[in-house]
Design a protein around this motif. Structure first.
Motif, PDB file in Angstrom:
ATOM      1  N   PHE A  29       2.065  10.643   7.272  1.00  0.00           N
ATOM      2  CA  PHE A  29       3.042  11.238   5.994  1.00  0.00           C
ATOM      3  C   PHE A  29       3.817  10.173   5.455  1.00  0.00           C
ATOM      4  CE2 PHE A  29       2.064  14.969   8.571  1.00  0.00           C
ATOM      5  CZ  PHE A  29       1.621  15.834   7.647  1.00  0.00           C
ATOM      6  N   SER A  30       3.166   8.822   6.107  1.00  0.00           N
ATOM      7  CA  SER A  30       4.012   7.618   5.335  1.00  0.00           C
ATOM      8  C   SER A  30       4.019   7.530   3.844  1.00  0.00           C
ATOM      9  CB  SER A  30       3.503   6.257   6.084  1.00  0.00           C
ATOM     10  OG  SER A  30       3.532   6.560   7.548  1.00  0.00           O
ATOM     11  N   LYS A  31       2.877   8.030   3.384  1.00  0.00           N
ATOM     12  CA  LYS A  31       2.573   7.653   1.960  1.00  0.00           C
ATOM     13  C   LYS A  31       3.084   8.532   1.152  1.00  0.00           C
ATOM     14  CE  LYS A  31      -0.096   4.351   3.371  1.00  0.00           C
ATOM     15  NZ  LYS A  31       0.572   2.874   3.439  1.00  0.00           N
ATOM     16  N   THR A  32       3.400   9.789   1.663  1.00  0.00           N
ATOM     17  CA  THR A  32       4.087  10.722   0.608  1.00  0.00           C
ATOM     18  C   THR A  32       5.546  11.221   1.043  1.00  0.00           C
ATOM     19  OG1 THR A  32       2.817  12.480   1.934  1.00  0.00           O
ATOM     20  CG2 THR A  32       1.573  11.845   0.073  1.00  0.00           C
ATOM     21  N   LEU A  33       5.963  11.166   2.188  1.00  0.00           N
ATOM     22  CA  LEU A  33       7.122  11.701   2.791  1.00  0.00           C
ATOM     23  C   LEU A  33       8.139  10.471   2.902  1.00  0.00           C
ATOM     24  CD1 LEU A  33       6.592  14.771   4.850  1.00  0.00           C
ATOM     25  CD2 LEU A  33       7.860  14.535   2.934  1.00  0.00           C
ATOM     26  N   SER A  34       7.711   9.568   3.880  1.00  0.00           N
ATOM     27  CA  SER A  34       8.629   8.765   4.432  1.00  0.00           C
ATOM     28  C   SER A  34       7.993   7.623   5.225  1.00  0.00           C
ATOM     29  CB  SER A  34       9.952   9.066   4.917  1.00  0.00           C
ATOM     30  OG  SER A  34      10.579   7.970   5.670  1.00  0.00           O
ATOM     31  N   ALA A  54      16.137   3.014   0.616  1.00  0.00           N
ATOM     32  CA  ALA A  54      15.072   2.477   1.146  1.00  0.00           C
ATOM     33  C   ALA A  54      15.162   2.723   2.623  1.00  0.00           C
ATOM     34  CB  ALA A  54      15.379   0.948   0.923  1.00  0.00           C
ATOM     35  N   LEU A  55      16.143   2.900   3.264  1.00  0.00           N
ATOM     36  CA  LEU A  55      16.416   3.079   4.788  1.00  0.00           C
ATOM     37  C   LEU A  55      15.733   4.573   5.279  1.00  0.00           C
ATOM     38  CD1 LEU A  55      19.034   2.166   6.963  1.00  0.00           C
ATOM     39  CD2 LEU A  55      17.892   4.257   7.438  1.00  0.00           C
ATOM     40  N   LEU A  56      15.755   5.370   4.361  1.00  0.00           N
ATOM     41  CA  LEU A  56      15.097   6.793   4.448  1.00  0.00           C
ATOM     42  C   LEU A  56      13.602   6.842   4.375  1.00  0.00           C
ATOM     43  CD1 LEU A  56      17.765   9.247   2.785  1.00  0.00           C
ATOM     44  CD2 LEU A  56      17.725   8.470   4.965  1.00  0.00           C
ATOM     45  N   THR A  57      13.092   5.916   3.516  1.00  0.00           N
ATOM     46  CA  THR A  57      11.954   6.069   2.929  1.00  0.00           C
ATOM     47  C   THR A  57      10.667   4.827   3.291  1.00  0.00           C
ATOM     48  OG1 THR A  57      12.220   5.097   0.800  1.00  0.00           O
ATOM     49  CG2 THR A  57      12.372   7.648   1.142  1.00  0.00           C
ATOM     50  N   ASP A  58      11.515   3.554   3.399  1.00  0.00           N
ATOM     51  CA  ASP A  58      10.548   2.538   3.548  1.00  0.00           C
ATOM     52  C   ASP A  58      10.166   2.125   4.908  1.00  0.00           C
ATOM     53  OD1 ASP A  58      10.118   1.478   0.918  1.00  0.00           O
ATOM     54  OD2 ASP A  58      11.535   0.035   0.724  1.00  0.00           O
ATOM     55  N   TYR A  59       9.028   1.337   5.236  1.00  0.00           N
ATOM     56  CA  TYR A  59       8.599   1.036   6.296  1.00  0.00           C
ATOM     57  C   TYR A  59       9.921  -0.145   6.834  1.00  0.00           C
ATOM     58  CZ  TYR A  59       3.833   2.264   5.630  1.00  0.00           C
ATOM     59  OH  TYR A  59       2.791   2.906   5.414  1.00  0.00           O
ATOM     60  N   GLY A  82       0.669  -1.190  -0.127  1.00  0.00           N
ATOM     61  CA  GLY A  82      -0.064  -0.197  -0.130  1.00  0.00           C
ATOM     62  C   GLY A  82       0.935   1.287  -0.016  1.00  0.00           C
ATOM     63  N   TRP A  83       1.953   1.131  -0.420  1.00  0.00           N
ATOM     64  CA  TRP A  83       2.868   2.330  -0.514  1.00  0.00           C
ATOM     65  C   TRP A  83       3.709   2.583  -1.780  1.00  0.00           C
ATOM     66  CZ3 TRP A  83       3.267  -1.532   3.079  1.00  0.00           C
ATOM     67  CH2 TRP A  83       4.631  -2.324   2.857  1.00  0.00           C
ATOM     68  N   LEU A  84       4.311   3.655  -2.131  1.00  0.00           N
ATOM     69  CA  LEU A  84       5.122   3.833  -3.414  1.00  0.00           C
ATOM     70  C   LEU A  84       6.400   3.402  -3.091  1.00  0.00           C
ATOM     71  CD1 LEU A  84       3.919   7.607  -3.763  1.00  0.00           C
ATOM     72  CD2 LEU A  84       2.905   5.747  -5.030  1.00  0.00           C
ATOM     73  N   PRO A  85       7.061   3.134  -4.226  1.00  0.00           N
ATOM     74  CA  PRO A  85       8.261   2.491  -4.598  1.00  0.00           C
ATOM     75  C   PRO A  85       9.381   3.588  -3.707  1.00  0.00           C
ATOM     76  CG  PRO A  85       7.503   2.470  -6.722  1.00  0.00           C
ATOM     77  CD  PRO A  85       6.663   3.360  -5.564  1.00  0.00           C
ATOM     78  N   ALA A  86      10.383   3.339  -3.239  1.00  0.00           N
ATOM     79  CA  ALA A  86      11.583   4.164  -2.494  1.00  0.00           C
ATOM     80  C   ALA A  86      11.851   5.236  -3.622  1.00  0.00           C
ATOM     81  CB  ALA A  86      12.805   3.405  -1.925  1.00  0.00           C
ATOM     82  N   SER A  87      12.019   4.611  -4.636  1.00  0.00           N
ATOM     83  CA  SER A  87      12.531   5.701  -5.755  1.00  0.00           C
ATOM     84  C   SER A  87      11.466   6.882  -5.819  1.00  0.00           C
ATOM     85  CB  SER A  87      12.921   5.048  -7.202  1.00  0.00           C
ATOM     86  OG  SER A  87      11.711   4.314  -7.606  1.00  0.00           O
ATOM     87  N   TRP A  88      10.426   6.824  -5.441  1.00  0.00           N
ATOM     88  CA  TRP A  88       9.327   7.883  -5.911  1.00  0.00           C
ATOM     89  C   TRP A  88       9.243   8.855  -4.819  1.00  0.00           C
ATOM     90  CZ3 TRP A  88       4.116   6.884  -8.466  1.00  0.00           C
ATOM     91  CH2 TRP A  88       4.443   6.134  -9.804  1.00  0.00           C
ATOM     92  N   MET A  89      10.111   8.628  -3.606  1.00  0.00           N
ATOM     93  CA  MET A  89       9.781   9.402  -2.311  1.00  0.00           C
ATOM     94  C   MET A  89      10.816  10.805  -2.545  1.00  0.00           C
ATOM     95  SD  MET A  89       7.376   8.055  -0.892  1.00  0.00           S
ATOM     96  CE  MET A  89       6.959   7.822   0.694  1.00  0.00           C
ATOM     97  N   PRO A  90      10.719  11.725  -1.619  1.00  0.00           N
ATOM     98  CA  PRO A  90      11.513  12.889  -1.972  1.00  0.00           C
ATOM     99  C   PRO A  90      12.909  12.823  -1.387  1.00  0.00           C
ATOM    100  CG  PRO A  90      10.098  13.220  -0.102  1.00  0.00           C
ATOM    101  CD  PRO A  90       9.749  11.974  -0.811  1.00  0.00           C
ATOM    102  N   GLU A  91      13.921  11.843  -1.871  1.00  0.00           N
ATOM    103  CA  GLU A  91      14.928  11.302  -1.214  1.00  0.00           C
ATOM    104  C   GLU A  91      15.888  12.612  -0.821  1.00  0.00           C
ATOM    105  OE1 GLU A  91      16.794   8.485  -3.792  1.00  0.00           O
ATOM    106  OE2 GLU A  91      18.775   8.823  -2.806  1.00  0.00           O
ATOM    107  N   GLU A  92      16.185  13.557  -1.900  1.00  0.00           N
ATOM    108  CA  GLU A  92      17.032  14.823  -1.616  1.00  0.00           C
ATOM    109  C   GLU A  92      16.590  15.577  -0.499  1.00  0.00           C
ATOM    110  OE1 GLU A  92      19.970  15.023  -2.175  1.00  0.00           O
ATOM    111  OE2 GLU A  92      19.851  13.067  -3.157  1.00  0.00           O
TER     112      GLU A  92
END
Lengths: 466, 466
Positions: A307-312, B136-141, A111-121
């Protein structure tokens, strides 16, 4: 010889003796002084070498009694390493498989987005910023209700959806799930009846089971719960609570209509029940849907978010917006059951929400989802999986499988090929959704995933009951 | 003109119009294009200015419908700002006062070290390190049981206290409190009887109340629970559970003796009860005390711990070491009630435990506490507060107040002067500790604190019952 090299020499010598079984697990190491003399190095070199060996787990130390060789690691349980193929497909099935450490090929069931879609920077920047924050923020417990500035910001954000909640009505939690759990603790007694949507987010079932309450499912339509059946269930079971998502419904991606919202609130008023509106997908919305909490003015509706779904999902932070009269008791419950909240996580979220990049980030997410949604729908249709509705936003496609194919069977076959799916019945209290599957369109990019899915569907079709 | 200056000029202009009520709350802002033309700047300058105004809460945005002036902040509730002088002195009294945002003068009643005693530099370093970690560590469950490397390290650390627990028996939680809460959910039904020490950590009372169980207090002696009374309580109430701290008992700083540990475990065996051993003060120990979990081999004893007291209370991370057969169900319960754990916090703790500085840090803490403990004891004695025992380690002095002085009365008077104290009865299920007070010696450095305490004691003595 450099000091660093001397330290490494001492470390290597100890490791050697352990490997050669000259030092066995539990054995005391030479004293710092004795080893320094024997190896002709300074005592500080030995101290540093021992410290590093302690840090990497090779040796241990006991206060006042020196250093000793650490024991071998106790074996892991297998459950820890492998996906559990034998586990029953219960409401926790998808969570456990999707959260597992084991590297799977793909998780269209999560139920969440791939890590690569998250605002890593932005996350990295916020973290570097927090590394320079006040000591108290780095080390102290949070205040009972949580970081005031974040609560003030949430108050403004809720107002954008028409929900009027002062910062004094907003309590931070460690997650959206903890928010619902605290509300259940506050509102429910074992044996109470609770209405959920059928289908609904599977973790509502798991959570309510932990509260030992009776779960009553009411069928969900494309514009909200089926009102006649909702009314009937209210009269028959006298529920205390209804838990739902209004804006982007999980798993169906349906969207509550204004007329259903209004009638539902009247039914709730008649029945004297409270509603928890789980709004964690709010920021995926492209067109504002009605919010029960906005219509009701936080009277008998309480809203939760995170904010788990949009930030982290790694930085845990959720919240409850509740009637003012409840806040004191909810705060007491939070302290009793979790003590302080996550001060650090709240500060990180605050920093991410205020650095100016959040709005752009969620806009980009919406565009990206809008782009992959029709592609995924078309591909799924081509293999016989038909979307129940065409979602306006979000990441979920709720699909009917080809006739007679059992979704649990498909999911088990796919898991054996390292693909985690979300079969319909984990969402359904009536267990009437065995021919449905929830797909997360953000997790279906790889052609291999589609191949596994297609194979699993075909195999399941071959084994379907006549 | 620099681009930065142009952005600020646009921001200032919007703020001015809002201040002058030319733009009222809810009003739509000029379109990006129109404003850019009017102010002779580029559209990207206006976009950036609007973004920053959204970020600081001055304006809001609705997907698809542009920008609008944010509403005024809803007022805070007063409870949010002021310490609550009128609140009853219940088990949550100290927590709520000590955790409150309001800046108080001193908190000798709280259960943690001052921020300045925490490993600030190491925390900042660890955070900078994490800012470079895998996406992944920054964004994933987190995985269901939590970061494997940290669980492996904890397995080794527990072995140093003689507790044999494989990484597969260790589940991470967000805090020590959450660890106990999950165990209570797993083990208890409403109405069950639970034994606690009298006195015990006040939050055990609050937590058990949330579980709707009967709390049975057994007097604590300087070497552990009073065994004849423990046996009697076991027979009379058939408790399901006993919750305690073995090594450094809260609030008394007493230390379980080996003989008491052994007999206690035999009584537990006879009575068929489970023991939760809360070992969060483990690293303050100067001499290793017996651990129930070590004697018992994690059979009917389960141990919990956390790093809130030695590393950071802001970074939430605790754990449960349990019998292997329980782990699956405990993990399901954690997911049902909190979904993922705090991946990020666990990684931060792992990094702090392995960078080599932790052992030195806790050694320094022990020395510092050993230095201030006798000083605080002497000062307290000089104003008539007599320590119950001379603690071997830790931060707590459990003191008897001068005859007839009520600790709750003293605490209320001190709170009016912004000093948070911990009166004895918040720790006592029998309410027999009204003449006791728990002092945290790390929080008593300022002479002003002692003056407030002395005044409160004198005033309370003047008002004591004849």
């Amino acid at each position: 010889m450099q000091p660093g090299t001397r330290i490494e020499k001492v470390m290597a010598s100890i490791r050697q003796r352990i490997a050669a079984r000259n030092l066995v697990p539990g054995a005391r190491l030479p004293s710092v002084r004795a080893l320094a003399k024997a190896m002709q190095v300074s005592t500080s070199t030995v101290v540093e070498a021992y410290d590093r060996l302690v840090a990497d787990g090779t040796i241990g130390s006991r206060p006042g009694s020196g250093f000793f060789v650490a024991g071998p690691l106790a074996p892991l349980s297998l459950a820890d390493i492998e996906p559990r193929l034998d586990r029953a497909v219960d409401p926790l099935w998808v969570s456990r498989q999707a959260l597992d450490e084991a590297s799977v090929l793909a998780k269209p069931g999560c139920g969440w987005l791939p890590a690569s879609w998250m605002p890593e920077e932005a996350l990295r920047r916020a973290m570097r910023g927090l590394a320079r924050a006040d000591t108290a923020l780095l080390t102290d417990y949070a205040s009972p209700m949580g970081l005031l500035q974040l609560r003030q910001l949430l108050s403004r954000r809720l107002a954008e959806h028409g929900v009027q909640a002062g910062a004094g009505q907003i309590m931070l939690t460690d997650s959206g799930t903890q928010a619902i759990d605290l509300l259940c603790r506050f509102l429910l007694q074992p044996g109470d009846a609770v209405i959920v949507d059928d289908p609904c987010y599977f973790n509502f079932h798991a959570l309510l089971r932990a509260h030992r309450v009776r779960v009553i499912g009411v069928p969900y339509t494309p514009t909200g719960p089926d009102l006649p059946l909702f009314e009937q269930a209210s009269k028959e079971h006298q529920p205390r609570l209804y838990i739902t998502n209004s804006a982007i419904h999980n798993p169906t991606s349906a969207r509550l209509s204004a007329v259903t919202a209004h009638r539902l609130l009247m039914l709730a008023e008649q029945a004297g029940l409270t509603i928890i509106e789980d709004d964690i997908f709010a920021d995926f919305e492209t067109q504002a849907a009605p919010r029960l909490a906005a219509f009701d003015g936080l009277n008998r509706v309480v809203q939760i978010g995170s904010f788990s779904k949009t930030l982290s999902a790694s930085v845990r932070c959720g919240f409850i917006a509740a009637p003012l009269a409840w806040v004191e008791a909810l705060t007491d419950l939070k302290i009793a059951t979790a003590f302080g909240g996550a001060h650090f996580s709240a500060a990180l979220v605050l920093s991410l929400l205020t650095d100016g990049s959040y709005r752009k980030h969620v806009e980009a997410l919406r565009l990206r989802l809008a782009a992959v949604m029709p592609q995924a729908a078309a591909r799924l249709k081509s293999i016989g999986c038909v979307p129940w509705i065409e979602p306006q936003a979000g990441m979920f496609l709720w699909c009917r499988l080809p006739d007679g194919v059992d979704a649990g069977d498909v999911a088990r076959r796919a898991l054996a090929q390292q693909v985690v799916l979300a079969p319909g019945n984990v969402f359904s209290s009536s267990q009437n959704a065995s021919s449905f599957m929830r797909f997360n369109v953000s997790q279906m990019g790889s052609p291999q995933t589609m191949t596994v899915l297609e194979d699993a569907l075909r195999e399941a079709a071959d084994h379907r009951l006549p």
